[in-house]
Motif scaffolding. Structure first.
Motif, PDB file in Angstrom:
ATOM      1  N   UNK A  83       0.861  -1.176   0.000  1.00 21.12           N
ATOM      2  CA  UNK A  83       0.000   0.000   0.000  1.00 21.12           C
ATOM      3  C   UNK A  83       0.905   1.237   0.000  1.00 21.12           C
ATOM      4  N   UNK A  84       0.627   2.226  -0.852  1.00 24.13           N
ATOM      5  CA  UNK A  84      -0.458   2.300  -1.832  1.00 24.13           C
ATOM      6  C   UNK A  84      -0.310   1.265  -2.934  1.00 24.13           C
ATOM      7  N   UNK A  85      -1.474   0.852  -3.483  1.00 21.25           N
ATOM      8  CA  UNK A  85      -1.473  -0.161  -4.536  1.00 21.25           C
ATOM      9  C   UNK A  85      -2.470   0.251  -5.607  1.00 21.25           C
ATOM     10  N   UNK A  86      -2.026   0.194  -6.865  1.00 15.96           N
ATOM     11  CA  UNK A  86      -2.862   0.616  -7.979  1.00 15.96           C
ATOM     12  C   UNK A  86      -3.332  -0.568  -8.815  1.00 15.96           C
ATOM     13  N   UNK A  87      -4.289  -0.306  -9.674  1.00 19.13           N
ATOM     14  CA  UNK A  87      -4.903  -1.320 -10.525  1.00 19.13           C
ATOM     15  C   UNK A  87      -3.875  -1.903 -11.501  1.00 19.13           C
ATOM     16  N   UNK A  88      -3.684  -3.231 -11.516  1.00 27.60           N
ATOM     17  CA  UNK A  88      -2.696  -3.815 -12.427  1.00 27.60           C
ATOM     18  C   UNK A  88      -3.149  -3.850 -13.882  1.00 27.60           C
ATOM     19  N   UNK A  89      -4.457  -3.923 -14.138  1.00 23.02           N
ATOM     20  CA  UNK A  89      -4.926  -4.071 -15.510  1.00 23.02           C
ATOM     21  C   UNK A  89      -4.557  -2.875 -16.376  1.00 23.02           C
ATOM     22  N   UNK A  90      -4.484  -1.693 -15.747  1.00 24.32           N
ATOM     23  CA  UNK A  90      -4.214  -0.477 -16.512  1.00 24.32           C
ATOM     24  C   UNK A  90      -2.832  -0.492 -17.148  1.00 24.32           C
ATOM     25  N   UNK A  91      -1.920  -1.271 -16.587  1.00 30.09           N
ATOM     26  CA  UNK A  91      -0.540  -1.290 -17.065  1.00 30.09           C
ATOM     27  C   UNK A  91      -0.356  -2.100 -18.339  1.00 30.09           C
ATOM     28  N   UNK A  92      -1.206  -3.091 -18.531  1.00 25.93           N
ATOM     29  CA  UNK A  92      -0.925  -4.115 -19.539  1.00 25.93           C
ATOM     30  C   UNK A  92      -0.932  -3.600 -20.974  1.00 25.93           C
ATOM     31  N   UNK A 125      -8.542  -6.765 -22.968  1.00 24.37           N
ATOM     32  CA  UNK A 125      -7.106  -7.002 -22.801  1.00 24.37           C
ATOM     33  C   UNK A 125      -6.603  -8.080 -23.757  1.00 24.37           C
ATOM     34  N   UNK A 126      -7.405  -9.109 -23.948  1.00 24.80           N
ATOM     35  CA  UNK A 126      -6.974 -10.185 -24.847  1.00 24.80           C
ATOM     36  C   UNK A 126      -6.855  -9.674 -26.284  1.00 24.80           C
ATOM     37  N   UNK A 127      -7.763  -8.792 -26.682  1.00 20.70           N
ATOM     38  CA  UNK A 127      -7.655  -8.171 -28.005  1.00 20.70           C
ATOM     39  C   UNK A 127      -6.402  -7.296 -28.091  1.00 20.70           C
ATOM     40  N   UNK A 128      -6.220  -6.419 -27.116  1.00 19.33           N
ATOM     41  CA  UNK A 128      -5.134  -5.437 -27.185  1.00 19.33           C
ATOM     42  C   UNK A 128      -3.752  -6.081 -27.070  1.00 19.33           C
ATOM     43  N   UNK A 129      -3.658  -7.236 -26.423  1.00 25.71           N
ATOM     44  CA  UNK A 129      -2.374  -7.932 -26.299  1.00 25.71           C
ATOM     45  C   UNK A 129      -2.184  -8.989 -27.390  1.00 25.71           C
ATOM     46  N   UNK A 130      -3.149  -9.121 -28.271  1.00 31.29           N
ATOM     47  CA  UNK A 130      -3.158 -10.174 -29.300  1.00 31.29           C
ATOM     48  C   UNK A 130      -3.069 -11.562 -28.659  1.00 31.29           C
ATOM     49  N   UNK A 224     -11.445 -17.336 -23.768  1.00 28.21           N
ATOM     50  CA  UNK A 224     -11.146 -17.423 -22.338  1.00 28.21           C
ATOM     51  C   UNK A 224      -9.656 -17.172 -22.150  1.00 28.21           C
ATOM     52  N   UNK A 225      -9.274 -16.193 -21.318  1.00 31.70           N
ATOM     53  CA  UNK A 225      -7.838 -15.973 -21.095  1.00 31.70           C
ATOM     54  C   UNK A 225      -7.207 -17.196 -20.457  1.00 31.70           C
ATOM     55  N   UNK A 226      -5.904 -17.331 -20.632  1.00 28.24           N
ATOM     56  CA  UNK A 226      -5.182 -18.421 -19.963  1.00 28.24           C
ATOM     57  C   UNK A 226      -5.431 -18.297 -18.457  1.00 28.24           C
ATOM     58  N   UNK A 227      -5.704 -19.423 -17.780  1.00 27.27           N
ATOM     59  CA  UNK A 227      -6.171 -19.382 -16.396  1.00 27.27           C
ATOM     60  C   UNK A 227      -5.136 -19.912 -15.407  1.00 27.27           C
ATOM     61  N   UNK A 228      -4.697 -19.008 -14.525  1.00 27.08           N
ATOM     62  CA  UNK A 228      -3.937 -19.377 -13.336  1.00 27.08           C
ATOM     63  C   UNK A 228      -4.901 -19.426 -12.156  1.00 27.08           C
ATOM     64  N   UNK A 229      -4.555 -20.206 -11.160  1.00 22.37           N
ATOM     65  CA  UNK A 229      -5.321 -20.191  -9.918  1.00 22.37           C
ATOM     66  C   UNK A 229      -4.361 -20.336  -8.763  1.00 22.37           C
TER      67      UNK A 229
END
Length: 460
Positions: A83-92, A125-130, A224-229
């Motif tokens: 913390x502070x922590x920002x949204x990770x999706x915005x970076x990709x 994201x899947x579109x923008x990252x091909x 479906x994006x590649x899935x980690x768990x």
């Protein structure tokens, strides 16, 4: 013929924050994590990782603060502990724009966002990252996140996985069922972009979610994006055996890791999926230098700035146990909690004869959190990683940063060439989407036929 050695997967493990898993290291003179607000920092990191042929940048996330230690967020705020922590999706998208092969794994919780808008964000994201995006499916463990989203308290551990099951069912229907492969015709002459007869409402009505309509995005490269768990509790393993393509764990010892992998393989068979079809990735931290002595010198320098309080702040958040209330020389006991149950069990099971004190836990977790640390020359570290692979069956490692991006420069410039020389690491990326790159020869861009996402598709 000599046996071909198993190729090792390597991810860089990071977070959109000033302090991820080595609390206090933001103070290091060579650490650049305070640049986490600078988009150039992330783009430079992505390019460094791609030069090293790293499989993916795996981004952790939390939607909450570590406020269990001492009953408040004070220790986390003082130490910059996630913390502070920002949204990770915005970076990709920015990182994808300066790379062509590096994958991007993003952590996002099923607990606090409705699946309908989330499915669109991942398709985007899947579109923008091909097709280079992966989703690390988590259920969230911080009560602070639940409270700030209007939930009166944290949902019980196993119940969170019940919600996750339906959440993924909704996402699969949106990604895999809603649009036919040939729904987009883009016929300029007729003025038809998408054929309405080939776009289908999913008509989902379940216990937790009602989603009657269509997916808003046209089919992306992976759908479906590649899935980690990331879950090693009994309920987490059951969930992973149904949904994961890779499982992320943080086992502190080979003994614990081998047991986790064996348990997962058994669960895969019970779930009707092929044993060995899911790769286990362990959290690991490495300090690599030209010589063992130089690596030890670097490591000691890191330890001098690492924070024991910060380590216990993380451990308290992960386990739900307030370590500030325990005597430093008291012994860690396995106990029920609504946090990450596997964290406590991993320490108590690592060596049945060892009794971990709170002081020892703090010292262990100062560098790299709850994962093991390897220090040495490229040859020494490669020997150790090979040992983990051979003795446990693990498929690869999420390498956490210490002083960043120094850690990943060491990996790409020293460790990767050593592993390549041994035939343990690829020299070039495979073509295609992330799923194709990770799946090896003959892998498809879409999930395998025995995966539940494939089973919701409308037959052609």
């Amino acid at each position: 013929m000599p046996e071909i050695p198993q190729e090792i997967r390597l991810n860089a493990f990071s977070m959109n924050t000033v302090g991820h898993l080595s609390p206090g290291l933001w103070r290091h003179p060579r650490d650049q994590s305070r640049r986490y607000l600078d988009l150039d920092y992330w783009m430079e990191l992505a390019q460094t990782l791609e030069r090293g042929k790293i499989d993916a940048l795996f981004l952790a996330d939390v939607l909450g603060v570590y406020d269990v230690y001492g009953g408040s967020a004070d220790a986390a705020l003082r130490g910059g502990v996630q913390v502070p922590v920002n949204d990770p999706l915005q970076l990709i998208p920015a990182m994808a724009s300066v790379t062509s092969d590096l994958g991007f794994g993003v952590t996002s919780s099923v607990s606090f966002e409705h699946p309908f808008p989330f499915a669109r964000r991942m398709s985007t994201l899947d579109h923008l990252t091909r097709g280079r995006v992966a989703w690390n499916v988590v259920t969230s463990y911080l009560t602070s996140g639940a409270l700030n989203l209007g939930v009166s308290g944290q949902v019980a551990h196993d119940r969170r996985y019940d919600i996750a099951e339906e959440y993924l069912e909704v996402c699969y229907k949106l990604w895999e069922r809603s649009w036919d492969d040939d729904a987009v015709v883009a016929d300029a002459a007729s003025g038809v972009y998408a054929d309405p007869t080939r776009v289908h409402p999913i008509a989902h009505q379940g216990e937790f979610f009602a989603v009657p309509g269509i997916h808003l995005s046209e089919p992306s490269p992976q759908r479906t994006p590649y899935l980690f768990q990331a879950g090693a509790s009994p309920r987490g393993v059951q969930f992973a055996s149904r949904h994961a393509e890779s499982v992320f764990v943080a086992a502190p010892s080979k003994t614990v890791l081998a047991k986790q992998i064996a348990g997962l393989q058994d669960a895969l068979g019970a779930a009707g999926r092929t044993a060995g079809s899911v790769t286990v990735i362990n959290q690991q931290t490495v300090v690599v230098a030209e010589t063992d002595a130089e690596a030890q010198r670097l490591f000691q320098g890191y330890l001098e700035l690492a924070s024991g309080v910060g380590a216990l702040t993380l451990m308290s958040g992960w386990t739900g146990i307030d370590f500030a209330q325990l005597d430093a020389d008291s012994v860690l006991q396995d106990q029920a909690s609504e946090g990450i149950q596997s964290v406590v069990r991993a320490f108590t099971a690592a060596d049945p004869d060892r009794k971990w004190t709170i002081r020892e836990i703090a010292e262990y977790a100062k560098i790299g959190g709850d994962g093991p640390v390897i220090v040495g020359s490229a040859a020494t570290v490669a020997d150790q990683l090979e040992g983990w692979v051979e003795e446990t069956g693990v498929g690869g490692f999420n390498l956490a940063g210490i002083a960043v991006p120094e850690t990943w420069s060491q990996v790409t410039e020293l460790l990767v060439p050593e592993l390549q020389k041994r035939g343990r690491f690829k020299k070039e990326y495979a073509p295609g989407t992330l799923r194709e790159k990770l799946g090896g020869t003959g892998a498809a861009a879409r999930v395998a036929a025995d995966h539940p996402a494939a089973q919701v598709r409308i037959p052609a």
